[in-house]
Design an enzyme around this catalytic site. Structure first.
Site, PDB file in Angstrom:
ATOM      1  N   ASP B  99      -5.396  12.143 -18.913  1.00 59.60           N
ATOM      2  CA  ASP B  99      -5.649  12.030 -20.345  1.00 59.60           C
ATOM      3  C   ASP B  99      -6.952  12.762 -20.654  1.00 59.60           C
ATOM      4  OD1 ASP B  99      -7.087   8.653 -20.423  1.00 59.60           O
ATOM      5  OD2 ASP B  99      -7.521  10.419 -19.222  1.00 59.60           O
ATOM      6  N   ASP B 273       3.285   5.603 -20.494  1.00 64.83           N
ATOM      7  CA  ASP B 273       2.278   5.153 -19.528  1.00 64.83           C
ATOM      8  C   ASP B 273       1.684   3.856 -20.037  1.00 64.83           C
ATOM      9  OD1 ASP B 273       0.281   6.459 -21.588  1.00 64.83           O
ATOM     10  OD2 ASP B 273      -0.949   5.351 -20.142  1.00 64.83           O
ATOM     11  N   CYS B 311      16.444  -7.141  -7.046  1.00 68.37           N
ATOM     12  CA  CYS B 311      15.507  -6.054  -6.745  1.00 68.37           C
ATOM     13  C   CYS B 311      15.510  -5.751  -5.256  1.00 68.37           C
ATOM     14  CB  CYS B 311      14.104  -6.456  -7.199  1.00 68.37           C
ATOM     15  SG  CYS B 311      12.841  -5.203  -6.876  1.00 68.37           S
ATOM     16  N   CYS B 313      13.065  -3.952  -3.688  1.00 69.67           N
ATOM     17  CA  CYS B 313      11.755  -3.508  -3.230  1.00 69.67           C
ATOM     18  C   CYS B 313      11.286  -4.327  -2.038  1.00 69.67           C
ATOM     19  CB  CYS B 313      10.733  -3.552  -4.367  1.00 69.67           C
ATOM     20  SG  CYS B 313       9.923  -5.153  -4.635  1.00 69.67           S
ATOM     21  N   CYS B 316      10.395  -8.031  -2.700  1.00 69.06           N
ATOM     22  CA  CYS B 316      11.531  -8.927  -2.909  1.00 69.06           C
ATOM     23  C   CYS B 316      12.334  -9.110  -1.634  1.00 69.06           C
ATOM     24  CB  CYS B 316      12.406  -8.401  -4.046  1.00 69.06           C
ATOM     25  SG  CYS B 316      11.577  -8.566  -5.647  1.00 69.06           S
ATOM     26  N   HIS B 341       5.684  -4.880  -6.780  1.00 74.72           N
ATOM     27  CA  HIS B 341       7.009  -5.185  -7.312  1.00 74.72           C
ATOM     28  C   HIS B 341       7.153  -4.696  -8.747  1.00 74.72           C
ATOM     29  CE1 HIS B 341      10.517  -7.248  -8.899  1.00 74.72           C
ATOM     30  NE2 HIS B 341       9.732  -7.671  -9.859  1.00 74.72           N
TER      31      HIS B 341
END
Lengths: 416, 399
Positions: B99, B273, B311, B313, B316, B341
């Site tokens: 930014d 974002d 999930c 991931c 999880c 997560h």
């Protein structure tokens, strides 16, 4: 559990500790944890970057309330709770991350531990609730550990209690297929050490944990205490110790015939922003090399670097050239320095990964030296390289910090 | 893809499929190919808190954000240039966006002041007066080396009213020309302009017209997500997506909540974002299809399920809610695991948006999403209005 001794070198021994399909080569380093987690390394990173981390040490004290034994049991044990099926989990009462209890606060009801909810007195019953829920592969009974400088009377009481609690733990043990280490105490009193060792050896245990070390004994006394304890323990059973964390202490323990160590040394370096850099072998190997003439002459501490130091601001080298750990393969001293500077947790993660990798490599070097029957030579070479700078390794005094910075500056100037 | 202005671009943007206003696209940047809609996690100081670059790749992150203000302070733009840019410094092989630094300054420094020259402020290091001009912001971003860089804009709080809003909008237009002139690496870094104008549709229309004229590689919709009414928020997003070119990426800054991302995507936005997923994770809140799971809640102590059974991931797969309950806000790793997560959740959301549009089942995805978040049918009015404009039927989700 099976323990096979394979080679000997001076007083040291190398062997294999087997838990079903999982094997640990001894002498072996156990990784310390809080609630089963290493301080800054998640278990996925452990798998990718520390294939050597075969064994984790957990403290049952972390599993008394949060999470409670009931939850641990409902999931089916610590291996399931934390997806640690491929790791050996060793339960040791001493809380490596906790504050040091001054050790005299144990009562006849239990040992005292400092927890986040205050001081807790934990007796065999509570201890075994946790052990039975956790189902570690190997665990030590609950000891009444006291500092070395306690009175003879106190040491005597500690030996009696520890034996009583050992028997209680064995009676309360609900899982028949795990293995138990009996804890041997007695402080700096050689007679009590002998008494404790002999009495513990008579119990039905798979091995021994030498308690009461790293709690204020005089270093010069330590070797004698270790020796006098181990003399009364059977050769073929495995031996563990907590509190011998620094490299020279490890070497001392190995020389006395100890097989398993847990150490907070890597973590304590990480927390101060230091990374281990000491060479790991006597001859040049894998990019490591012994001190050059100039380095010898300059009389420097090359055991660690301080990543807080501004000399690393633009340093695009890894922590140690040739090191295969994740942090050295992927990142630079400059990046880690920046992370420390801006208080980002990734700094501790990268440092922990390197420091544990380096320390595991140190243990591997020890095992190699034993296999080659060169342990004594390795130990002497290692000790000759260590520079003691007024407590530098304790990293406590400002003077030694300044000295370390100065030496790092010299180090940097020599290497550029 | 039009042929105009190719010399000033370092990206390719290809719309692969549409559903009404929504689009699934492929954005080819110097360091990586990104699929949109895409959420960009924020790595303020050159790192996403506690997460390694390998883990970010495992999570499927394609582009992450760095904050120019923080990076210019530490480690410093010159050091980054010396080392070869932020990609090399962090060892992140995929895409980066920085930014302009302006927003941080205005929000972090209570003595910051905006003039025609730039943003004046006191150095946080020693208090000396400093000035961030559009030229300087671009120069710093050129040194950092991100794939996408943002123009310095005059951003006002969404709750501001009156002439200040108009002043800011006009200044933003003047500053974009200064940014373009100062940009020294147009073939390696893409300069995005930021549409301002507060909640005033006339001002927004003017700004859109002028910025589109400048023919930039991409555009952001700024000045939102600052506490304004949701009903105003979506209308401005809809107006801006309608006024921006079809064939260029559209980035809504500071968004955020999964629901907002779904709505904005339905209205034709591509990139987002926000610190929300990582920040809320550090406080023990996990993002799940049903909404937000507060791990500090007492009921979590006995819940042995994973955070989100659907999930895949690492968190999880390995840990239960009951275990995470004991370490969030207490151990450093506890917070890091929930953030991990949450990033996985946002990546899955991005992927679901992209693939459902691509495969022609976007309405079904939106309906499923809303039904899980609002099982009692209490879909907020602003969402219903927005979906009407997006021409997506959500009547079955609403009671």
């Amino acid at each position: 559990m099976k323990f096979l001794l394979e080679t000997w070198s001076a007083g040291a021994r190398a062997g294999l500790l087997m838990f079903g399909e999982l094997q640990l080569e001894t002498p072996c380093l156990l990784m310390v944890t809080k609630k089963g987690l290493p301080a800054h390394i998640t278990h996925d990173l452990l798998e990718n970057v520390l294939p050597d981390a075969g064994a984790l040490q957990i403290s049952p004290i972390h599993f008394l309330e949060s999470p409670p034994p009931s939850i641990v049991a409902s999931v089916g044990g610590v291996h399931k709770l934390l997806s640690l099926q491929r790791r050996v989990v060793v339960g040791i009462a001493r809380d490596s991350f906790g504050q040091e209890a001054d050790g005299l606060n144990g009562t006849k009801f239990g040992a005292a531990f400092e927890t986040s909810s205050g001081r807790r007195v934990v007796g065999p019953k509570k201890y075994m609730e946790a052990i039975n829920a956790l189902r570690p592969d190997l665990w030590a009974t609950l000891p009444d550990e006291v500092p070395a400088w306690a009175t003879t009377k106190r040491h005597r009481m500690s030996v009696d209690r520890t034996l009583r609690w050992l028997d209680d733990c064995l009676t309360l043990n609900a899982v028949q297929d795990n293995s138990v280490l009996g804890v041997v105490v007695g402080g700096s009193n050689v007679e009590e050490r002998k008494r404790s060792a002999e009495a513990t050896a008579r119990r039905n245990v798979s091995g021994f944990s030498l308690g009461g070390f790293g709690l204020g004994e005089i270093p010069q006394e330590r070797a004698a205490l270790l020796k006098s304890t181990i003399a009364y323990l059977p050769e073929e059973k495995v031996r563990h110790v907590s509190g011998l964390g620094m490299p020279e202490e490890v070497l001392e323990g190995v020389a006395a015939g100890i097989d398993l160590f847990d150490s907070t040394y890597p973590h304590s370096l990480t927390m101060k922003g230091f990374a281990m850099t000491f060479p790991l072998w006597m001859e040049q190997q894998n990019g490591y090399h012994p001190l050059s003439e100039e380095e010898h002459a300059a009389d420097m501490d090359l055991t660690k670097i301080d990543l807080h130091s501004a000399v690393h601001r633009c340093d695009v080298n890894p922590i140690v050239k040739g090191c295969k750990c994740y942090s050295c393969r992927k990142h630079t001293r400059a990046y880690i320095h920046h992370l420390l500077n801006v208080h980002e947790m990734l700094a501790q993660t990268l440092l922990d990964i390197h420091n544990y990798h380096h320390y595991f490599s140190f243990f591997r070097a020890i095992r190699t030296s034993i296999a080659m029957n060169k342990f004594q030579a390795f130990r002497e070479w290692f000790m000759s390289r260590r520079r003691y700078i007024a407590g530098a390794d304790a990293i406590s005094s400002k003077q030694s910090d300044d000295l370390l910075v100065a030496k790092n500056v010299i180090n940097h100037q020599i290497s550029t | 893809m039009s042929a105009r202005g190719l010399a000033n671009m370092a990206l390719q943007f290809e719309v692969l499929a549409r559903h009404n206003l929504a689009r699934a696209s492929r954005l080819t940047l110097p360091h990586h190919v990104v699929q949109t809609p895409m959420f960009m996690p924020v790595g303020t100081q050159g790192v996403i808190k506690g997460i390694t670059c390998d883990q970010l790749e495992d999570l499927g992150c394609q582009i992450i954000l760095g904050n120019t203000y923080h990076l210019a302070l530490r480690p410093g733009a010159d050091l980054l240039e010396q080392i070869g840019g932020l990609h090399k410094f962090m060892n992140w092989p995929r895409a980066l966006l920085t930014d302009s630094g302006g927003f941080q300054m205005v929000s972090l420094l209570h003595l910051a002041n905006i003039t025609e020259e730039g943003v004046t402020f006191q150095s946080p290091v020693d208090g000396t007066p400093m000035l961030l001009t559009p030229e300087e912001s671009i120069q710093i971003q050129n040194k950092i080396g991100a794939d996408i860089i943002m123009a310095l804009d005059d951003v006002v709080k969404t709750t501001t009213t009156g002439p200040r809003v108009e002043e800011a909008m006009h200044r933003t237009i003047r500053w974009i020309d200064r940014c373009v002139a100062a940009h020294s690496r147009p073939t390696e870094q893409n300069l995005f302009a930021i549409v301002q104008g507060g909640l005033d549709q006339n001002l927004r229309a003017q700004c859109l017209k002028e910025l589109v004229k400048r023919n930039l590689p991409g555009y952001a919709i700024g000045g939102l997500s600052g506490g304004e009414e949701k009903d105003s928020f979506w209308r401005i997003v809809a107006q801006c997506t309608a006024g921006l070119p079809e064939d260029k990426p559209r980035y809504v800054m500071g968004v955020g909540f999964p629901l907002d991302i779904v709505v904005c995507s339905a209205l034709g936005a591509d990139m987002y974002d926000c610190v929300y997923p990582t920040r809320t994770g550090r406080f023990g809140s996990a993002l799940i299809p049903e909404g937000v799971l507060k791990l500090t809640n007492a009921s979590m102590a006995t819940d042995n399920r994973p955070l989100d059974p659907s999930c895949t991931c690492m968190v999880c797969k390995k840990y239960t809610r009951s275990y995470l309950h004991t370490i969030v806000t207490k151990e450093a790793l506890g917070s890091q695991l929930v953030s991990y997560h949450n990033i996985a959740y946002m990546m899955k959301l991005s992927q679901d948006l992209h693939t459902s549009i691509l495969e022609g089942r976007f309405p079904r995805f939106v309906q499923d999403f809303l039904q899980k978040q609002f099982p009692n049918g209490d879909v907020p009015k602003w969402v219903r209005s927005a979906m009407e404009v997006a021409e997506i039927d959500i009547s079955m989700c609403c009671s």
